[in-house]
Design a protein around this motif. Structure first.
Motif, PDB file in Angstrom:
ATOM      1  N   ARG A  22       0.830  -1.206   0.000  1.00  0.00           N
ATOM      2  CA  ARG A  22       0.000   0.000   0.000  1.00  0.00           C
ATOM      3  C   ARG A  22       0.863   1.254   0.000  1.00  0.00           C
ATOM      4  O   ARG A  22       0.555   2.243  -0.687  1.00  0.00           O
ATOM      5  N   ASN A  23       1.950   1.241   0.760  1.00  0.00           N
ATOM      6  CA  ASN A  23       2.833   2.405   0.789  1.00  0.00           C
ATOM      7  C   ASN A  23       3.493   2.633  -0.566  1.00  0.00           C
ATOM      8  O   ASN A  23       3.746   3.778  -0.957  1.00  0.00           O
ATOM      9  N   TYR A  24       3.759   1.542  -1.291  1.00  0.00           N
ATOM     10  CA  TYR A  24       4.269   1.681  -2.654  1.00  0.00           C
ATOM     11  C   TYR A  24       3.251   2.430  -3.518  1.00  0.00           C
ATOM     12  O   TYR A  24       3.607   3.326  -4.294  1.00  0.00           O
ATOM     13  N   ILE A  25       1.969   2.076  -3.363  1.00  0.00           N
ATOM     14  CA  ILE A  25       0.900   2.752  -4.110  1.00  0.00           C
ATOM     15  C   ILE A  25       0.825   4.220  -3.703  1.00  0.00           C
ATOM     16  O   ILE A  25       0.811   5.126  -4.547  1.00  0.00           O
ATOM     17  N   PHE A  26       0.762   4.472  -2.389  1.00  0.00           N
ATOM     18  CA  PHE A  26       0.670   5.846  -1.893  1.00  0.00           C
ATOM     19  C   PHE A  26       1.844   6.700  -2.394  1.00  0.00           C
ATOM     20  O   PHE A  26       1.659   7.822  -2.870  1.00  0.00           O
ATOM     21  N   SER A  31       4.054  11.036  -5.484  1.00  0.00           N
ATOM     22  CA  SER A  31       5.177  11.618  -6.233  1.00  0.00           C
ATOM     23  C   SER A  31       4.703  12.215  -7.554  1.00  0.00           C
ATOM     24  O   SER A  31       5.235  13.245  -7.997  1.00  0.00           O
ATOM     25  N   VAL A  32       3.699  11.579  -8.199  1.00  0.00           N
ATOM     26  CA  VAL A  32       3.185  12.110  -9.464  1.00  0.00           C
ATOM     27  C   VAL A  32       2.402  13.401  -9.221  1.00  0.00           C
ATOM     28  O   VAL A  32       2.574  14.396  -9.946  1.00  0.00           O
ATOM     29  N   TYR A  33       1.532  13.411  -8.205  1.00  0.00           N
ATOM     30  CA  TYR A  33       0.813  14.643  -7.876  1.00  0.00           C
ATOM     31  C   TYR A  33       1.790  15.804  -7.648  1.00  0.00           C
ATOM     32  O   TYR A  33       1.592  16.921  -8.139  1.00  0.00           O
ATOM     33  N   ARG A 140     -15.345  -4.136  -3.683  1.00  0.00           N
ATOM     34  CA  ARG A 140     -16.201  -3.093  -3.115  1.00  0.00           C
ATOM     35  C   ARG A 140     -16.190  -3.240  -1.596  1.00  0.00           C
ATOM     36  O   ARG A 140     -16.582  -4.284  -1.067  1.00  0.00           O
ATOM     37  N   TYR A 141     -15.754  -2.207  -0.909  1.00  0.00           N
ATOM     38  CA  TYR A 141     -15.602  -2.257   0.544  1.00  0.00           C
ATOM     39  C   TYR A 141     -16.399  -1.137   1.208  1.00  0.00           C
ATOM     40  O   TYR A 141     -16.759  -0.155   0.568  1.00  0.00           O
ATOM     41  N   ARG A 142     -16.665  -1.316   2.500  1.00  0.00           N
ATOM     42  CA  ARG A 142     -17.371  -0.275   3.244  1.00  0.00           C
ATOM     43  C   ARG A 142     -16.399   0.765   3.796  1.00  0.00           C
ATOM     44  O   ARG A 142     -16.799   1.893   4.067  1.00  0.00           O
ATOM     45  N   GLU A 143     -15.182   0.365   4.007  1.00  0.00           N
ATOM     46  CA  GLU A 143     -14.126   1.301   4.398  1.00  0.00           C
ATOM     47  C   GLU A 143     -12.992   1.142   3.402  1.00  0.00           C
ATOM     48  O   GLU A 143     -12.502   0.032   3.200  1.00  0.00           O
ATOM     49  N   PHE A 144     -12.621   2.231   2.757  1.00  0.00           N
ATOM     50  CA  PHE A 144     -11.551   2.139   1.767  1.00  0.00           C
ATOM     51  C   PHE A 144     -10.896   3.505   1.615  1.00  0.00           C
ATOM     52  O   PHE A 144     -11.460   4.532   1.989  1.00  0.00           O
ATOM     53  N   TYR A 145      -9.691   3.487   1.084  1.00  0.00           N
ATOM     54  CA  TYR A 145      -8.934   4.724   0.893  1.00  0.00           C
ATOM     55  C   TYR A 145      -9.192   5.295  -0.497  1.00  0.00           C
ATOM     56  O   TYR A 145      -9.326   4.552  -1.471  1.00  0.00           O
ATOM     57  N   GLN A 146      -9.237   6.614  -0.573  1.00  0.00           N
ATOM     58  CA  GLN A 146      -9.208   7.320  -1.843  1.00  0.00           C
ATOM     59  C   GLN A 146      -7.986   8.226  -1.873  1.00  0.00           C
ATOM     60  O   GLN A 146      -7.496   8.648  -0.822  1.00  0.00           O
ATOM     61  N   PHE A 147      -7.520   8.466  -3.054  1.00  0.00           N
ATOM     62  CA  PHE A 147      -6.374   9.356  -3.225  1.00  0.00           C
ATOM     63  C   PHE A 147      -6.788  10.379  -4.273  1.00  0.00           C
ATOM     64  O   PHE A 147      -6.759  10.122  -5.468  1.00  0.00           O
ATOM     65  N   ASP A 148      -7.196  11.557  -3.804  1.00  0.00           N
ATOM     66  CA  ASP A 148      -7.800  12.567  -4.670  1.00  0.00           C
ATOM     67  C   ASP A 148      -6.825  13.672  -5.043  1.00  0.00           C
ATOM     68  O   ASP A 148      -5.936  14.017  -4.265  1.00  0.00           O
ATOM     69  N   ASP A 342      -7.701   0.840  -2.791  1.00  0.00           N
ATOM     70  CA  ASP A 342      -7.933  -0.565  -2.477  1.00  0.00           C
ATOM     71  C   ASP A 342      -8.124  -1.401  -3.735  1.00  0.00           C
ATOM     72  O   ASP A 342      -7.679  -2.545  -3.812  1.00  0.00           O
ATOM     73  N   ARG A 343      -8.758  -0.833  -4.737  1.00  0.00           N
ATOM     74  CA  ARG A 343      -8.915  -1.569  -6.000  1.00  0.00           C
ATOM     75  C   ARG A 343      -7.598  -1.646  -6.763  1.00  0.00           C
ATOM     76  O   ARG A 343      -7.295  -2.668  -7.385  1.00  0.00           O
ATOM     77  N   ILE A 344      -6.811  -0.578  -6.717  1.00  0.00           N
ATOM     78  CA  ILE A 344      -5.488  -0.618  -7.347  1.00  0.00           C
ATOM     79  C   ILE A 344      -4.631  -1.676  -6.666  1.00  0.00           C
ATOM     80  O   ILE A 344      -3.895  -2.426  -7.331  1.00  0.00           O
ATOM     81  N   TYR A 345      -4.740  -1.760  -5.348  1.00  0.00           N
ATOM     82  CA  TYR A 345      -4.028  -2.788  -4.577  1.00  0.00           C
ATOM     83  C   TYR A 345      -4.384  -4.182  -5.101  1.00  0.00           C
ATOM     84  O   TYR A 345      -3.507  -5.023  -5.338  1.00  0.00           O
ATOM     85  N   ASP A 346      -5.671  -4.440  -5.306  1.00  0.00           N
ATOM     86  CA  ASP A 346      -6.118  -5.740  -5.790  1.00  0.00           C
ATOM     87  C   ASP A 346      -5.639  -5.996  -7.221  1.00  0.00           C
ATOM     88  O   ASP A 346      -5.284  -7.124  -7.580  1.00  0.00           O
ATOM     89  N   VAL A 347      -5.636  -4.960  -8.049  1.00  0.00           N
ATOM     90  CA  VAL A 347      -5.174  -5.104  -9.440  1.00  0.00           C
ATOM     91  C   VAL A 347      -3.686  -5.451  -9.473  1.00  0.00           C
ATOM     92  O   VAL A 347      -3.262  -6.375 -10.181  1.00  0.00           O
ATOM     93  N   LEU A 348      -2.868  -4.733  -8.687  1.00  0.00           N
ATOM     94  CA  LEU A 348      -1.427  -5.004  -8.664  1.00  0.00           C
ATOM     95  C   LEU A 348      -1.144  -6.393  -8.101  1.00  0.00           C
ATOM     96  O   LEU A 348      -0.198  -7.068  -8.546  1.00  0.00           O
TER      97      LEU A 348
END
Length: 451
Positions: A22-26, A31-33, A140-148, A342-348
């Protein structure tokens, strides 16, 4: 025997390996933002229901987690109101707060509250959990992270172009092939106008946004239930099923919408955005069925799906000209995207795309042979850490087999051994855990080898 503890449905625990991923994703998205000049903010997990309600449409309001008031929250509730069992009315009296449903509405509230402190246009990114009372299922989760990421205070369509470039850069860095879908709410409004159902724009967009999930027949049935006539539904069919290249679709829809000023404005905006995005690594497609059910979008809308593994939307967003007007600041335009972490996590995970070095925590483990050996190793460990090398020493002078098993379990690539011979020579033995190779080195040589 005590019951085994559990966690609520739709939530997950993440152990050390998962957190490394997850930290790799974050870190990648962050870094791109920052490459594009975005700055980070945070907002509270709780917002007032006054802030949240009415911002996501009727369906979104139903998915808000509401928080009971503290103390005797039934004190001012009449018995008749309890027996009436009107859940929504009762909740409005005993709940003043809710968990945030997304990061965009809290951001709009933040902008209004801090307007005097902000330099416009303001480019912000935010990574925090959100909560939705949805039915849990795969992806699909009830608690999940977004990165906006959002830009407010600018009407320029270059913001949309840059956000799509950010999406493309992020998924290129992840190694995930994606399809970026784009549409415009003005086009959808124009479609509603030309079929004679301008007052049904919300119903139409909510229905056709479900096309991929429930199919055209069920979408049409939902439109009937929303009050559209058979003639209006039939006029809609060739539009939402339109095929061809982006250019061909734009030409066709421009002809269909020639009597709608709003619709033609949407075509013009879409043509401008697509014109700057021809060099993306990933595919971008104009999709007239893309509606994104959130009612605050007013212009371009985006959605991103992975091509090589089945998964719902992994990123999306759009332009929202009127959002801050809800909080008393009309006329401040914004556009944003959200990455579904969370979906990106599952895809990777599904595509096995995590770089090996992103998952390694400790790089070297110092074996503990006792107090004398530990006293010799600690200054060396400090030097190793000063060079940015992740190192630890086993805390107990346990058997060698146990310490080596610990290193293997944590996938630590190197161990350092220092006994009487090494101490006498003022050196250490460095062992490669993958090859089994050992070498006697000075502390300086140790650092060079690990680097």
């Amino acid at each position: 025997m005590a019951n085994k503890p559990s966690i609520p449905k739709g939530t997950r625990d993440f152990g050390p390996v998962e957190m490394a991923k997850r930290n790799y994703i974050f870190n990648t998205i962050r870094s791109v933002y920052e490459l594009y000049g975005f700055q980070q903010i945070e907002t509270p997990a709780q917002e007032t229901l006054q802030t949240l309600m009415g911002k996501y449409g009727e369906e979104g309001d139903k998915l808000l987690f509401k928080i009971l008031n503290s103390g005797d929250y039934l004190n001012k509730i009449e018995d008749s109101e309890l027996t009436e069992r009107n859940t929504l009315r009762l909740a409005s009296k005993i709940c003043e707060k809710g968990l945030r449903y997304d990061l965009t509405v809290p951001f709009a509230r933040y902008v209004v509250m801090h307007r005097e402190e902000l330099q416009l246009p303001f480019k912000r990114y935010q990574v925090q959990p959100v909560w939705r009372a949805d039915r849990p299922q795969k992806g699909r989760y009830r608690e999940f992270y977004q990165f906006d990421g959002d830009v407010v205070g600018s009407d320029s369509l270059l913001n949309e172009v840059e956000l799509m470039q950010i999406v493309d850069t992020v998924f290129t860095r992840f190694g995930v092939r994606v399809q970026i879908k784009i549409n415009n709410r003005k086009i959808l409004t124009g479609i509603a106008e030309v079929i004679g159902a301008a007052d049904k724009i919300v119903d139409i967009t909510v229905a056709i946004d479900k096309l991929d999930k429930i199919g055209i027949d069920n979408v049409n049935q939902e439109l009937r239930e929303d009050g559209l006539s058979e003639e209006q539904i039939q006029k809609l069919q060739p539009i939402i099923m339109l095929e061809g290249t982006n250019e061909q679709k734009l030409e066709t829809i421009a002809e269909v919408l020639k009597e709608s000023e709003t619709g033609l404005k949407g075509v013009e905006e879409t043509k401008y955005i697509l014109g700057f995005l021809t060099s993306l690594n990933n595919e971008i497609q104009l999709d007239l069925t893309l509606a994104r059910g959130l009612s605050y979008y007013t212009g371009a809308i985006f959605e991103v799906k992975a091509l090589d593994t089945p998964m719902g939307s992994i990123s999306g967003g759009g332009r929202y000209d009127n959002l801050t007007g809800i909080f008393g600041m009309p006329g401040l335009s914004g556009v944003g995207i959200s990455f579904g972490v969370d979906r990106i996590y599952d895809v990777l995970n599904a595509l096995d795309l995590y770089p090996k070095d992103s998952l390694n925590t400790t790089q070297v483990l110092f074996i503990n042979f006792g107090e004398k050996e530990t006293a010799y190793c600690l200054p060396i460990i400090n030097k190793v850490r000063e060079e940015g090398i992740r190192a630890e020493i086993y805390p107990d002078s346990a058997k060698m087999k146990k310490q080596m098993s610990y290193a293997n379990a944590k996938q630590i690539p190197f161990v350092v051994l220092a006994g009487d011979n090494e101490i006498a020579a003022q050196k250490v033995t460095l062992k490669n855990m993958e090859t089994g190779e050992q070498q006697l080195v000075t502390p300086e040589e140790l650092i060079s080898a690990l680097q």
